[in-house]
Scaffold this motif. Structure first.
Motif, mmCIF file in Angstrom:
data_model
loop_
_atom_site.group_PDB
_atom_site.id
_atom_site.type_symbol
_atom_site.label_atom_id
_atom_site.label_comp_id
_atom_site.label_asym_id
_atom_site.label_seq_id
_atom_site.Cartn_x
_atom_site.Cartn_y
_atom_site.Cartn_z
ATOM 1 N N HIS A 61 47.177 38.913 46.205
ATOM 2 C CA HIS A 61 46.097 37.974 45.914
ATOM 3 C C HIS A 61 46.549 36.535 46.122
ATOM 4 O O HIS A 61 45.762 35.670 46.505
ATOM 5 C CB HIS A 61 45.617 38.154 44.464
ATOM 6 C CG HIS A 61 44.538 39.172 44.322
ATOM 7 N ND1 HIS A 61 43.252 38.960 44.739
ATOM 8 C CD2 HIS A 61 44.570 40.434 43.815
ATOM 9 C CE1 HIS A 61 42.510 40.027 44.492
ATOM 10 N NE2 HIS A 61 43.290 40.950 43.927
ATOM 11 N N THR A 87 33.272 40.793 46.103
ATOM 12 C CA THR A 87 33.503 40.295 44.755
ATOM 13 C C THR A 87 32.542 40.996 43.804
ATOM 14 O O THR A 87 31.422 41.344 44.187
ATOM 15 C CB THR A 87 33.304 38.767 44.660
ATOM 16 O OG1 THR A 87 33.509 38.364 43.309
ATOM 17 C CG2 THR A 87 31.916 38.362 45.116
ATOM 18 N N GLY A 269 38.024 41.049 42.522
ATOM 19 C CA GLY A 269 38.114 40.622 43.908
ATOM 20 C C GLY A 269 38.773 41.694 44.749
ATOM 21 O O GLY A 269 39.998 41.785 44.750
#
Length: 646
Positions: A61, A87, A269
């Motif tokens: 990430h 998302t 996410g």
């Protein structure tokens, strides 16, 4: 130690040393594994188009840009993979998460307080629109709240738990898997977050049942394990890996809040991978995913049901027929399988049994013609005679009848070789098919076939050995009886006749055969030699040699038999003394060889998960091979030490 055993030990030792010393093996054992990504959901509604929703670990990430994904289905690389960032922080497609939290007595105090704080961090990190359900682990699973976006209700549910009772881990995971989300729009993103500090203690469900339920739900499992004396990391690791999730270990509960924030970030996410399946003909699709970004990598390997077999694809025909649905087809397949096994066994016998000579072939055909002259009997007798005759014809042409006849004669069983082979084959095929039909396990049926194939031969060899031992125990008295007869003026033939009348079995039976062969014209020396070969007795071989020498050159045969009889008695006394002195060594050998298998069986019954690292890791497999080799070497060593030739 015989040469064969020495070669086996050397070969195993060299192989083990090479495997342990191999740089590749050390590299595989010591190389750091990539981080695990989590497969949140699998969508096969448009199969063969498959959509995978995955979450990346925190290290990926942090990297910028789109990760590079590679994907393989059933070991074959997938070329075209469509990657889309997604998302779940919004009403269009909220996250669906089940929090499974351990509330057993071992969580009392600070662990429970830190777990409640971490749960709050998870709720905040998922976003205001995420749907969360909470399941508490205790003596039995409790659903504290169903799917809801009401943070006040979630906070109240978490605040109301307290630590007590046992850990029904597997039951709680099955309850979490049963909470299937229903979304008004969009596709649900399913995840299960587990927090526990111990292994399962009171569940009614098994590990396998929990694994199947989790895989059927399609949810990825984040297993957060608080390290303690009771936790079971191997079981949690397998559950996480089987669902495309991962295991996260925690030593200090104070770090739970940060860990749960990272999990929320991963779930919120993620990425959607879309590919077209090659429609393989397997009941499960095994998928391997690798993601790389900024020098970091993450991977996951998991399996999910093939829609072709689950009936999810409209108009799709099963790739393979379901044999179990048709009993006649099942019977036919089972019969073919065991006929193939029987053919393989016959083929091996044809390879290892020596080719008969011309005289043996003539004897075989002469026996067939002799048997053909008997009474026809009833229909059942005729069928039995034809079956036995067909088996005898096939077996006799390769000398198998002679091979079996020798063992039947040594065991003293009044059976014809063809009859024994027929009964043996029917028992192997029949019991194997019955096991397959009743148990429904082909592996168990194969085990039964192997046992039924080997057990009669082992019992036959054991019966022959016990008969030989009884014969050798009777031999000194038999020789004394013959010597007394010779001193009384009887001939050797009359002495043998006295043995036939007075001696117990098996001496009586064997000498009766010698007497009958002598009356039919066979030389006495040849009859006695055949008896010695049949009984495989070194003591009686000495008697045969003494009789042959006496009949060739003359002498006092009674005195010779007395000397041989006394020698055999002295050897038997020495043999028994040695057996008594080495009894403790033999008992120790039996205990030391059998104890590992007894302990293995107990552990498999009590805690099968405890032994999984032994055959699922490289180091465990090496230890297992080394243990087997050392056990074999120790068994051979102790056998040689306690076995003293007299």
């Amino acid at each position: 130690m015989n040469p064969w055993a020495r070669r086996v030990i050397i070969a195993l030792s060299v192989w083990l040393a090479a495997a342990m010393a191999s740089p590749a093996a050390f590299a595989a054992a010591s190389a750091p594994a990539p981080a695990a990504l989590v497969v949140q959901d699998v969508d096969t509604s448009a199969y063969p188009v498959v959509r995978l929703h995955v979450s990346l670990p925190a290290e990926l990430h942090a990297a910028s840009g789109t990760p590079a994904f590679t994907l393989a289905e059933n070991g074959s690389a997938v070329r075209d993979v469509d990657v889309e960032a997604r998302t779940t922080k919004g009403e269009a497609e909220p996250a669906w998460v089940v929090l499974v939290i351990d509330t057993s007595g071992s969580m009392e105090g600070r662990p429970m307080a830190d777990a409640k704080a971490a749960a709050a961090k998870l709720f905040d990190g998922l976003g205001a629109d995420a749907r969360v359900a909470v399941v508490a682990i205790g003596d039995e699973p409790r659903v504290l709240t169903g799917y809801t976006a009401d943070r006040a209700a979630l906070g109240s549910a978490i605040d109301g738990v307290y630590a007590r009772g046992e850990t029904a881990l597997y039951d709680s995971l099955m309850r979490a898997a049963a909470l299937a989300p229903v979304a008004a729009s969009g596709e649900p993103r399913r995840s299960i977050v587990l927090l526990s500090d111990g292994g399962d203690t009171v569940s009614n469900a098994s590990f396998d049942a929990a694994m199947k339920a989790l895989q059927a739900s399609g949810a990825g499992l984040y297993a957060v394990a608080i390290e303690s004396d009771e936790y079971d990391p191997q079981a949690l690791r397998l559950l996480a890996a089987g669902t495309g999730g991962r295991l996260l270990g925690v030593k200090d509960t104070a770090t739970l809040s940060g860990l749960f924030e990272g999990i929320a970030t991963e779930i919120a996410g993620g990425w959607t991978l879309t590919y077209t399946s090659a429609r393989p003909g397997t009941k499960d699709l095994e998928v391997d995913i690798t993601a790389e970004s900024g020098g970091a990598a993450a991977a996951a390997a998991f399996a999910f049901p093939n829609p072709l077999f689950a009936g999810e694809v409209a108009g799709a025909e099963p790739v393979l027929p379901e044999v179990g649905e048709d009993p006649w087809r099942l019977l036919a397949v089972t019969a073919l399988a065991f006929l193939s096994a029987a053919a393989l066994g016959v083929g091996l016998l044809l390879i290892f049994v020596r080719e008969p000579n011309t005289l043996a072939q003539l004897k075989y055909y002469d026996q067939l013609h002799a048997d053909a002259g008997g009474d026809a009997g009833g229909m059942a007798d005729q069928v039995r005679a034809k079956v036995v005759g067909a088996v005898g014809e096939v077996a006799g042409k390769r000398g198998m009848l002679e091979f079996v006849a020798e063992r039947l004669e040594a065991a003293g069983l009044p059976l014809r070789p063809a009859e024994y082979i027929t009964v043996h084959l029917l028992a192997v095929v029949g019991l194997g098919m019955v096991t397959e039909l009743l148990a429904g396990s082909f592996a168990l049926a194969i085990l039964v076939v192997l046992v039924v194939t080997a057990l009669p031969m082992v019992l036959l060899a054991n019966a022959a050995e016990r008969r030989r031992m009884r014969f050798e125990a009777q031999l000194p008295d038999v020789l004394s009886m013959m010597a007394s007869s010779l001193r009384g003026g009887w001939g050797i033939g009359q002495a043998i006749g006295l043995v036939v009348q007075e001696a117990p079995a098996p001496s009586r039976d064997e000498f009766r055969r010698v007497d009958a062969e002598s009356r039919l014209g066979m030389p006495l020396e040849r009859s006695l030699q055949s008896m010695a070969d049949r009984m495989r007795s070194t003591d009686f071989q000495a008697v045969v040699t003494a009789i042959a020498v006496q009949r060739e050159v003359g002498g006092n045969l009674a005195e010779v038999l007395d000397v041989v009889s006394n020698t055999i008695r002295e050897r038997e006394g020495l043999r028994r003394q040695i057996s008594a002195l080495t009894a403790d060594g033999r008992i120790s050998a039996y205990i030391l060889v059998g104890l590992p298998f007894v302990i293995l069986a107990i552990l498999l019954l009590v805690s099968p998960d405890y032994l999984e690292p032994l055959y699922t890791t490289l180091f465990g497999s090496a230890m297992l091979v080394l243990g087997v080799v050392l056990l074999f070497v120790g068994a051979v060593w102790m056998w040689r030490v306690t076995r003293i030739e007299v």
